[in-house]
Design an enzyme around this catalytic site. Structure first.
Site, short mmCIF file in Angstrom:
data_model
loop_
_atom_site.label_atom_id
_atom_site.label_comp_id
_atom_site.label_asym_id
_atom_site.label_seq_id
_atom_site.Cartn_x
_atom_site.Cartn_y
_atom_site.Cartn_z
N LEU A 136 27.08 -12.37 -27.65
CA LEU A 136 28.34 -12.85 -28.20
C LEU A 136 29.41 -12.98 -27.11
O LEU A 136 29.32 -12.37 -26.05
CB LEU A 136 28.83 -11.88 -29.28
N GLY A 193 32.50 -12.00 -25.24
CA GLY A 193 33.07 -10.67 -25.06
C GLY A 193 32.05 -9.56 -24.92
O GLY A 193 32.42 -8.39 -24.80
N SER A 194 30.77 -9.90 -24.89
CA SER A 194 29.73 -8.86 -24.79
C SER A 194 29.51 -8.41 -23.35
O SER A 194 28.82 -7.41 -23.12
CB SER A 194 28.41 -9.37 -25.38
N SER A 207 29.18 -12.44 -18.40
CA SER A 207 29.65 -12.88 -17.07
C SER A 207 29.86 -11.70 -16.14
O SER A 207 29.58 -11.77 -14.94
CB SER A 207 30.95 -13.68 -17.22
N SER A 229 24.57 -19.12 -25.79
CA SER A 229 23.29 -19.70 -26.24
C SER A 229 22.85 -19.07 -27.55
O SER A 229 21.87 -18.30 -27.58
CB SER A 229 22.21 -19.55 -25.16
#
Length: 294
Positions: free
Chosen positions: A125, A127-128, A131, A198
Site C-alpha cells: 500500500l 505509505g507502507s 521506497s 502494483s
C-alpha cells in the site's frame, strides 16, 4: 566514406593513395575504400589501418564493409527468397522486426559485475515503506560492491509513464512498462529494485513471467491500512477520504496481497523493523540464493 576528425587522421585522395600530409586540427581525415584501389589490387578483401594519435586501429575488410551495406527484409540482394525470412517476426503492432543477438551475453556481464541480474519487486500500500526500503536496500548492496538501480513508481511517472493516468487500464500499462524495463536491467546483470504499489496480482504475475525462473523476487510490505493511513507521507489518504482522489488503492480501489511471494516484511502492532534491518533480510535472501556472486 568513414571519417575521423583531428590532427592524427590520415588524409586519403580519391584514388585511395595516401597524401604526404596529415589532417590539420579540426580537419576531417577520410579513410578511402575507392574503386581505384580495388582495381589495382583485385577483388580480394583488403584491411585498412587508421592512425589516431600514433596508435593504429585496424578497420574491417573493405569487402566485408561493402557487403554489410546491403540490407534486405524478406528477400536476398539478388531478389530471391531470403534465408532470413523465418527470422522476421511480428510482436504486438510491430511488424517485420528481427531480434539481433550480441556476442556478449548475460553470463559474461554477470561475470564482469560479480553478481547475478534479477528483479526485486517491492509491492504494498501507499505509505507502507516501499521506497524507503528500496533506498536502504540499494545502499546496503552498494556498500557490498553490488550494482543496483531503482525503478520507483512515482519517479517513472515523471518521464517514461507520464502519459498514463491511474485508471485500471493505465495502471496495468504502467506496470507492464516497468516490468519490461526491469527485465532489461536484469539482463544487463544489474540488481533492479522496482518499488510500486502494483495492486493487482495478474499484473505482478505478468511481470514475473517476463523473467527466467527465480529472477523475479517479490517482496510484500505487509503493513495494515490503518498504519499506512496514519503515516500518510504524501497526504493522499486524506484527499481520498475527502473524495478528492478517486480510485485510490485501499480506499475505493482494492489491493490484492501476494499469495506466493518470496519475502514478506510485516509490521506487528506498533513494532516495526528499521529500513536497514528489512534491507538486511532481503540481502540475506539474495546471498543465500547466489545473486551476490557470479
Amino acid at each position: 566514406m568513414p571519417a575521423i576528425r583531428g590532427p592524427g587522421a590520415c588524409v586519403y585522395g580519391t584514388s585511395g593513395a595516401l597524401r604526404s600530409r596529415r589532417a590539420k586540427d579540426g580537419e576531417l581525415g577520410f579513410v578511402g575504400c575507392c574503386s581505384g584501389l580495388g582495381a589495382a589490387r583485385g577483388p580480394q578483401l583488403r584491411s585498412r589501418v587508421l592512425r589516431l594519435g600514433g596508435r593504429s586501429a585496424r578497420l574491417a575488410p573493405v569487402g566485408a564493409m561493402e557487403q554489410g551495406r546491403t540490407a534486405y527484409v524478406n528477400s536476398k540482394a539478388d531478389g530471391s527468397e531470403g534465408e532470413n525470412l523465418h527470422q522476421i517476426s511480428t510482436v504486438g503492432n510491430s511488424t517485420n522486426i528481427k531480434w539481433h543477438g550480441c556476442s556478449v551475453d548475460k553470463l559474461e556481464r554477470q561475470e564482469l559485475l560479480q553478481q547475478k541480474g534479477c528483479v526485486i519487486w517491492i509491492t504494498g500500500l501507499s505509505g507502507s515503506g516501499k521506497s524507503t526500503l528500496a533506498c536502504a536496500l540499494s545502499r546496503g548492496l552498494h556498500s557490498r560492491g553490488k550494482l543496483t538501480y531503482i525503478l520507483d513508481g512515482d519517479n517513472v511517472r515523471h518521464g517514461l509513464n507520464s502519459d498514463l493516468s491511474f485508471r485500471a487500464e493505465d495502471r496495468a500499462e504502467n506496470i507492464r512498462r516497468i516490468g519490461e524495463v526491469a527485465k532489461l536491467f536484469a539482463d544487463s546483470g544489474l540488481i533492479c529494485i522496482a518499488s510500486l504499489i502494483s495492486p493487482y496480482r495478474k499484473d505482478r504475475s505478468a511481470c514475473r513471467a517476463m523473467l527466467p525462473g527465480g529472477d523475479f523476487i517479490e517482496v510484500f510490505m505487509d503493513v495494515p491500512l490503518q498504519v499506512c493511513e496514519a503515516r500518510d507521507p504524501k497526504g493522499l489518504y486524506k484527499l481520498a477520504r475527502a473524495g478528492k482522489i478517486k480510485g485510490f488503492t485501499g480506499i475505493d480501489d482494492p489491493y490484492e496481497p501476494p499469495l506466493d511471494c518470496e519475502i514478506v516484511l510485516q509490521q506487528e502492532g506498533s513494532k516495526c523493523a528499521s529500513p536497514c534491518e528489512m534491507a538486511e533480510e532481503v540481502i540475506c535472501f539474495l546471498e543465500e540464493k547466489g545473486y551476490l556472486r557470479a
